[in-house]
Scaffold this motif. Structure first.
Motif, PDB file in Angstrom:
ATOM      1  N   LEU A 132      -8.361  -3.649   5.346  1.00  0.00           N
ATOM      2  CA  LEU A 132      -8.184  -3.414   3.919  1.00  0.00           C
ATOM      3  C   LEU A 132      -7.247  -4.453   3.298  1.00  0.00           C
ATOM      4  CD1 LEU A 132      -9.012  -1.505   1.644  1.00  0.00           C
ATOM      5  CD2 LEU A 132      -6.951  -0.169   2.108  1.00  0.00           C
ATOM      6  N   ALA A 133      -6.155  -4.749   3.998  1.00  0.00           N
ATOM      7  CA  ALA A 133      -5.176  -5.697   3.456  1.00  0.00           C
ATOM      8  C   ALA A 133      -5.785  -7.083   3.289  1.00  0.00           C
ATOM      9  CB  ALA A 133      -3.953  -5.753   4.373  1.00  0.00           C
ATOM     10  N   ILE A 157     -14.857  -6.034  -1.992  1.00  0.00           N
ATOM     11  CA  ILE A 157     -13.765  -5.670  -1.078  1.00  0.00           C
ATOM     12  C   ILE A 157     -14.228  -4.608  -0.089  1.00  0.00           C
ATOM     13  CG2 ILE A 157     -11.497  -4.555  -0.952  1.00  0.00           C
ATOM     14  CD1 ILE A 157     -10.899  -5.851  -3.702  1.00  0.00           C
ATOM     15  N   LEU A 158     -14.903  -3.594  -0.585  1.00  0.00           N
ATOM     16  CA  LEU A 158     -15.380  -2.511   0.277  1.00  0.00           C
ATOM     17  C   LEU A 158     -16.401  -3.029   1.282  1.00  0.00           C
ATOM     18  CD1 LEU A 158     -15.301   0.504   0.886  1.00  0.00           C
ATOM     19  CD2 LEU A 158     -17.118   0.836  -0.805  1.00  0.00           C
ATOM     20  N   ASP A 159     -17.306  -3.900   0.819  1.00  0.00           N
ATOM     21  CA  ASP A 159     -18.331  -4.451   1.703  1.00  0.00           C
ATOM     22  C   ASP A 159     -17.711  -5.277   2.817  1.00  0.00           C
ATOM     23  OD1 ASP A 159     -21.181  -5.084   2.328  1.00  0.00           O
ATOM     24  OD2 ASP A 159     -20.512  -7.113   1.845  1.00  0.00           O
ATOM     25  N   PHE A 186       0.844  -1.192   0.000  1.00  0.00           N
ATOM     26  CA  PHE A 186       0.000   0.000   0.000  1.00  0.00           C
ATOM     27  C   PHE A 186       0.883   1.247   0.000  1.00  0.00           C
ATOM     28  CE2 PHE A 186      -3.839  -2.067   2.330  1.00  0.00           C
ATOM     29  CZ  PHE A 186      -4.093  -2.822   1.200  1.00  0.00           C
ATOM     30  N   HIS A 187       0.460   2.246  -0.778  1.00  0.00           N
ATOM     31  CA  HIS A 187       1.174   3.533  -0.768  1.00  0.00           C
ATOM     32  C   HIS A 187       0.492   4.432   0.258  1.00  0.00           C
ATOM     33  CE1 HIS A 187       2.926   7.306  -1.937  1.00  0.00           C
ATOM     34  NE2 HIS A 187       3.710   6.698  -2.827  1.00  0.00           N
ATOM     35  N   ILE A 198      -6.635  -0.123  -3.454  1.00  0.00           N
ATOM     36  CA  ILE A 198      -7.333  -1.340  -3.878  1.00  0.00           C
ATOM     37  C   ILE A 198      -7.059  -1.611  -5.360  1.00  0.00           C
ATOM     38  CG2 ILE A 198      -9.608  -2.350  -4.359  1.00  0.00           C
ATOM     39  CD1 ILE A 198     -10.607  -1.011  -1.769  1.00  0.00           C
ATOM     40  N   TYR A 199      -7.263  -0.591  -6.206  1.00  0.00           N
ATOM     41  CA  TYR A 199      -7.057  -0.783  -7.646  1.00  0.00           C
ATOM     42  C   TYR A 199      -5.583  -1.062  -7.963  1.00  0.00           C
ATOM     43  CZ  TYR A 199     -11.846   0.539  -8.775  1.00  0.00           C
ATOM     44  OH  TYR A 199     -13.210   0.553  -8.905  1.00  0.00           O
TER      45      TYR A 199
END
Length: 619
Positions: free
Chosen positions: A163-164, A138-140, A107-108, A117-118
């Motif tokens: 998130l990861a 992913i968001l859900d 992740f940046h 994510i993208y």
């Protein structure tokens, strides 16, 4: 990598990883440049993070990897993922790996959650159209709707973990590796992750899961391996391996608590406990807790039946050699022994403040006899020292739970070499200093013969310290915490039997004494206070020696570390808020740890209160 057997996702053979610990920075640079001819001889130490590890992991297996910090777990995973190369051995991978080894890997920090994510999906080879299809899932799953357009650098550790994990499991990997990252998440999200991992393995995904949360490992995995000091100690069913691992952890906790009670480093306790002889641990302390003066000591002698059987000259060669019958513990930074010195032509060490954090000076006596038949009352310790100060120095013996005073150096600052002899059986008597002898022209003169049973006033003076105080007509001698087989322990499991045995010594008739055992959390919260007269245990009269058992059967205190006070009061009125007058009170001197029963992962709380259940039916 080599081609794998199709039945196995990962095959590891004789895998080892060695790191070089350089003594000088220049040697590291020379080694990197392959200029070994210019390096110093023995320029580095070898640290083997892994040594000769061999494992075969079948496809679809859910494997937990257990071990303490520094055991080699993360090194193994980094080799499997190709982040580092092994020193020896080979590893064969059959499948594509998706790994979560560190929070936010890939992740940046300046990118938003959406942008990361993208970017991560693109790195996995997912094109834009498919990435858009996976984004909502992913968001859900991550439940980060309110934060998804904020920079990742603003995320908490738990948000990173959400998130990861959501990104890593958005596609079905062939091998999923997770190293501790879920530890940053809350219980709700961890359980959610475990359910997703179970669904992945149903589709054939192999999971390698590392966590110190044994509950999570047991929920997720069917098998486990246990790594310790870079070696594979055990592999097999998750229950069998985790039982063995937790037993080892409890043993280490036992050693840690014993070291704290003995005021030693854990490795020191472990080293001298391996000796087969009966070992007695003594230490010198001052009445104020820390020596302000220097106390020259040149001899420690062991007597049996009045005959000297061994003697240690302090400051002489190898006075800290633990193969000797008497030896010093000289751990720098922990114990207050000076370096070897010469004083009046004699070899000595000085008990003084040299920065020892425990403020004491320790020595060990080995008695090579059958410990079951050992009669300590036949043994005496004699200390040879020079009286050059008025500071009182106390000699104490460790009784298995705490230090007990057995004598003192009679300092009056007269500049004479003296001897003080103490009976070892005073571990049961409290305090008994048999004699102090002046050395004058080869002539000995008996100066003092003190006995606590006859001279109770001495105990009144000497026992008034910060954590032991009371009037002293009856005193607490030995305190032991034991299991159902009466084996002393420091760690117990909720539901098992625990015995607290309090030995006492009464110098006169004691009418209706009240015994109290109080358990506290480290923040001072009183968890439980056991009071003998409250429990209708009435003692009419005590005299001489004996012991009182407080029996927890079963032990209903929940998981945690506790400190314990033991007291004998003259009376205790439950209606009176004032602290009663104590014969003897050991204030928060003992430490215990209590664990939940194996296999119970639900938090049961600090008190497991017995209740009755009832049901009523209403028509």
């Amino acid at each position: 990598m080599y081609k794998a057997n199709d039945d196995y996702s990962i095959t590891i053979e004789n895998l080892s990883k060695m790191y070089k610990i350089y003594h000088k920075k220049r040697d590291r640079i020379l080694d990197l440049l392959n200029l070994k001819l210019f390096m110093d001889r023995n320029s580095y130490d070898e640290f083997w993070a892994l040594k000769d590890v061999g494992i075969k992991i079948p496809k679809g297996m859910k494997l937990g990897i257990l071990g303490r910090n520094g055991a080699g777990k993360s090194t193994l995973l980094k080799i499997i993922t190709g982040n580092i190369k092994p020193t020896n051995g080979q590893i064969t991978i059959n499948g594509k790996i998706s790994a979560l080894l560190e929070l936010g890997t890939g992740f940046h920090p300046e990118f938003t959650g959406r942008e990361n994510i993208y970017a991560s999906l693109a790195y996995m080879g997912i094109d834009q159209k498919e990435a858009e299809q996976r984004y909502d899932d992913i968001l859900d799953f991550s439940e980060l709707e309110d934060f998804i357009d904020k920079p990742v650098k603003t995320y908490s550790a738990g948000m990173y973990a959400r998130l990861a994990f959501s990104v890593a499991t958005s596609i079905e990997p062939e091998i999923l590796i997770i190293d501790e990252v879920l530890g940053a998440g809350d219980t709700y999200f961890v359980n959610k992750c475990i359910e997703r991992m179970k669904k992945l393995t149903e589709g054939g995904t192999t999971v390698l899961f590392v966590s110190h949360d044994i509950s999570s490992v047991q929920k997720m995995c069917t098998h486990a391996i246990w790594i310790d000091n870079g070696k594979l100690l055990m592999q097999g069913d998750i229950i069998d391996v985790s039982k063995a691992y937790l037993a080892s952890v409890r043993k280490q906790e036992e050693l840690r608590l014993k070291a704290e009670n003995m005021k030693l480093k854990r490795n020191v306790v472990k080293a001298f406990e391996n000796n087969d002889s009966t070992q007695l641990l003594f230490h010198f302390i001052t009445q104020d807790g820390e020596p302000k003066e220097k106390h020259p000591i040149n001899k420690i002698s062991l007597y049996k039946n009045g005959v000297m059987i061994d003697e240690l000259i302090l400051g002489d060669a190898m006075d800290n050699d633990n193969t000797r019958s008497i030896f010093l513990l000289t751990s720098k930074g922990t114990i207050n022994w000076s370096e070897p010195l010469k004083y009046d032509g004699r070899c000595i060490r000085s008990f003084e403040n040299v920065g020892g954090i425990y403020k004491h000076a320790v020595f060990v006596v080995n008695i090579v006899e059958d410990s079951n038949a050992l009669d300590k009352s036949n043994y005496e310790i004699e200390i040879g020292y020079k009286d050059v100060t008025n500071e009182k120095v106390i000699l104490e013996l460790y009784n298995g739970q705490s230090y007990v005073k057995i004598g003192e150096l009679q300092n009056i600052n007269d500049g004479k070499w003296k001897k003080s002899k103490c009976s070892i059986d005073s571990i049961y008597l409290g305090y008994k200093n048999k004699e102090v002898v002046k050395e004058e022209s080869h002539k000995t003169v008996n100066v003092k013969n003190n006995n606590i049973i006859k001279e109770k006033s001495l105990d009144k003076i000497d026992r008034n310290t910060n954590d032991i105080y009371g009037s002293g007509e009856i005193i607490i001698g030995d305190v032991k915490f034991m299991d159902e087989n009466e084996i002393p322990k420091y760690t117990f499991i909720t539901g098992e039997k625990m015995i607290c045995r309090i030995s006492y010594i009464a110098s006169q008739n004691i009418i209706n004494p009240v015994f109290v055992v109080a358990l506290y959390k480290y923040d001072g919260t009183c968890i439980s206070q056991l009071i003998s007269n409250k429990d209708n245990f009435i003692i009419d009269k005590l005299n001489g020696r004996g012991s009182v058992d407080v029996i927890f059967d079963p032990l209903l205190i929940g998981r945690g570390e506790y400190i314990i006070s033991i007291a004998i009061f003259k009376e205790l009125n439950l209606l009176d808020a004032a602290e009663p007058e104590a014969y003897d009170l050991h204030d928060r001197k003992y430490k215990l740890k209590i664990e939940q029963p194996f296999g119970i992962n639900t938090e049961l709380g600090l008190i497991n209160h017995p209740v009755r259940w009832n049901i009523r039916y209403v028509e």
